[in-house]
Design an enzyme around this catalytic site. Structure first.
Site, PDB file in Angstrom:
ATOM      1  CE  LYS A 192      -1.876   2.700   2.843  1.00 29.30           C
ATOM      2  NZ  LYS A 192      -2.121   3.898   1.968  1.00 29.30           N
ATOM      3  N   GLY A 245       7.031   5.361   7.805  1.00 31.37           N
ATOM      4  CA  GLY A 245       6.310   6.642   8.115  1.00 31.37           C
ATOM      5  C   GLY A 245       6.099   7.192   9.452  1.00 31.37           C
ATOM      6  CB  SER A 246       3.841   9.786  10.843  1.00 32.40           C
ATOM      7  OG  SER A 246       2.963   8.942  11.244  1.00 32.40           O
ATOM      8  CD  GLU A 267      12.579   4.768   8.480  1.00 33.96           C
ATOM      9  OE1 GLU A 267      12.742   5.722   9.140  1.00 33.96           O
ATOM     10  OE2 GLU A 267      12.582   4.847   7.358  1.00 33.96           O
ATOM     11  CB  CYS A 301      12.957   9.566   8.066  1.00 37.24           C
ATOM     12  SG  CYS A 301      14.056   8.126   7.185  1.00 37.24           S
ATOM     13  CD  GLU A 402       9.578  13.085  11.741  1.00 37.11           C
ATOM     14  OE1 GLU A 402      10.540  12.706  10.932  1.00 37.11           O
ATOM     15  OE2 GLU A 402       8.699  12.728  11.941  1.00 37.11           O
TER      16      GLU A 402
END
Length: 499
Positions: A192, A245-246, A267, A301, A402
């Site tokens: 996805k 992702g977040s 991650e 990131c 972040e």
């Protein structure tokens, strides 16, 4: 008859607000439509680029079922066969590198030159790396004589159906980093991609089909995390989840996957520190430092977001930093600008809100701090100047949270013990950089930082053989080279008595 990869690319590049194309799911080697659709916007223009499927539970379950059906036969194929599929796919992508880079730029916002130099070549490298590494992997065995003669050896079984969820900042770069080891080790896949950047993933599905991938081995479902991703993660037939992702979404995925004890790699976010010691050769290292702060609009990131510079050199550092940052032009991603567009209007607003927060917290804008409206076709796009902020405390939101944009905070430090403590004082632990000409100092600081990767006198020097991942709220698990082969398989020990 499936359309060739090159033809699909050309059609997508012709897509526009006036004549938008729709991207479809890829299930069981068929491209399937849904009634519902979503818009994908070109962030450089702010205009509709194409439509894509808005899938739900039904499509998610069908994709998992297809992967489950394909698993037995695919897991029994030879490593050589799987390798050949990946190598053919890599060649197809390489043959279309320029168009792939242009598509990635229009979908994500990054400059074309960057996609051509980094993103698409890295996709090709990911495919070839794991295609080759699977051919040379060996497992341990031992012949023992006590308490009775026997032979023990280890085999690696593929886990089963792997769900791969990739982010919008490095779409093809990170999706290929997951797909390649997953299918190389004999798993089947449902991926996805982010609903914000699905174009090159769609092209990758065509390339895999063109390379001869059997039906059901790789499937793709387009949609949102809430409407598709959650159903994929919780499906009982899924045995493994790899997410990038977040942190907020990663925590939720980790909690959902834990309910059925699925293997999980997360991650997530970062608040990466760069430490500049007094002995650092500033004119030499400044280009790397500025690049680490702003490349890809800061939407990496691993980008530096906190600059700790020794007080004895901070004034000279600031002067050199500002001079180098002037080279980072912002504008049309197809015109040769150093930086392109922020990925979406929502993310643009988020980054701009942090610049406002920094000023409210007493920060001083030394560089940038404003949005940009390029002339021509990009007047409606989402552009932000490279921004440097001084005068903030370590506890301020811009030093702790972040931002994920072209915004970096600069603060002084006095001693190594002090800066180590301060650099570690966030909930994140993905990466860091240290600049010093003192070898002992480099090792001492690097060993003390609670992060997954420390770069010394460089940034983003990556070798796929090395493990990659974060600590604390930056993630769990490691991928890359041997670590990916471990993650996508289960070790099984077989013990045989010898009479």
């Amino acid at each position: 008859q499936m359309t060739s990869t090159s033809t699909v690319l050309k059609r997508l590049l012709e897509s526009s607000a006036q004549f938008p194309i729709k991207l479809h799911n890829f299930i069981d080697n068929e491209f399937e439509n849904t009634k519902e659709k979503m818009e994908s916007v070109n962030p450089a223009t702010g205009e509709l680029f194409f439509y894509l499927n808005r899938s739900g539970k039904q499509e998610a379950d069908r994709a998992v079922a297809a992967a489950k059906r394909a698993f037995h036969s695919w897991s029994q194929t030879s490593p050589q066969y799987r390798s050949s599929i990946l190598l053919k796919t890599a060649q197809i992508i390489e043959d279309n590198l320029d168009d792939m880079a242009l598509l990635e730029s229009r979908d994500q916002g990054k400059p074309v030159w960057l996609a051509k130099a980094v993103d698409i070549p890295r996709c090709i490298h990911n495919l070839r790396f794991f295609a080759n590494s699977i051919l040379h992997h060996t497992d341990p065995s031992i012949l023992h004589h006590s308490p009775s003669p026997g032979l023990s050896y280890v085999v690696r079984d593929p886990v089963g159906v792997a769900v791969l969820i990739s982010p919008w900042n490095l779409p093809i770069y990170l999706l290929s980093f997951k797909i390649a080891p997953a299918i190389a080790t004999g798993n089947t896949v449902v991926c996805k991609p982010s609903e914000l950047t699905s174009a090159t993933a769609y092209v990758l599905m065509h390339a895999l089909f063109e390379a001869g991938l059997p039906k059901g081995v790789v499937n793709m479902v387009l949609g949102t995390g809430a409407e598709v991703g959650e159903h994929l993660v919780t499906n009982p037939d899924v045995g493994l989840v790899s997410f990038t992702g977040s942190t907020a979404v990663g925590k939720k995925i980790g909690a959902l996957a834990a309910l059925s004890n699925k293997k999980t790699s997360l991650e997530m976010g970062g608040k990466n520190a760069c430490i500049v010691c007094p002995s650092a050769d500033l004119p030499t290292v400044i280009p790397d430092i500025v690049r680490s702060c702003f490349i890809n609009q800061g939407e990496v990131c691993l980008c530096t977001s906190r600059l700790f510079v020794h007080h004895s050199v901070i004034d000279r550092f600031l002067s050199l930093f500002l001079d180098e940052a002037e080279k980072y032009t912002v504008g049309d991603p197809e015109s040769g600008s150093k930086l392109g567009a922020i990925n979406s209007k929502i993310h643009f607003d988020k980054v701009m809100s942090y610049i406002k927060i920094a000023q409210e917290e007493g920060g001083k804008i030394e560089l940038g701090g404003r949005s940009v409206q390029p002339e021509g076709r990009c007047t409606g796009g989402y552009f932000i100047q490279p921004t440097l902020i001084t005068g903030l405390t370590d506890s301020s939101r811009c030093m702790q949270e972040e931002i994920f944009g072209p915004v970096v905070c600069l603060v002084p430090f006095g001693s190594n013990e002090e800066v180590i403590s301060r650099a570690n004082s966030t909930s994140y632990g993905l990466s860091a950089t240290v600049f010093s000409e003192n070898v002992n100092e480099i090792h001492s600081i690097a060993r003390s930082l609670r992060v997954g990767t420390v770069w010394c006198n460089t940034w983003m020097l990556r070798d796929l053989n090395m493990p990659f991942g974060g600590t604390k709220e930056s993630g769990m698990g490691r991928e890359g080279g041997e670590d990916s082969l471990h993650f996508f398989t289960e070790q099984k020990t077989i013990c045989i008595k010898i009479n």
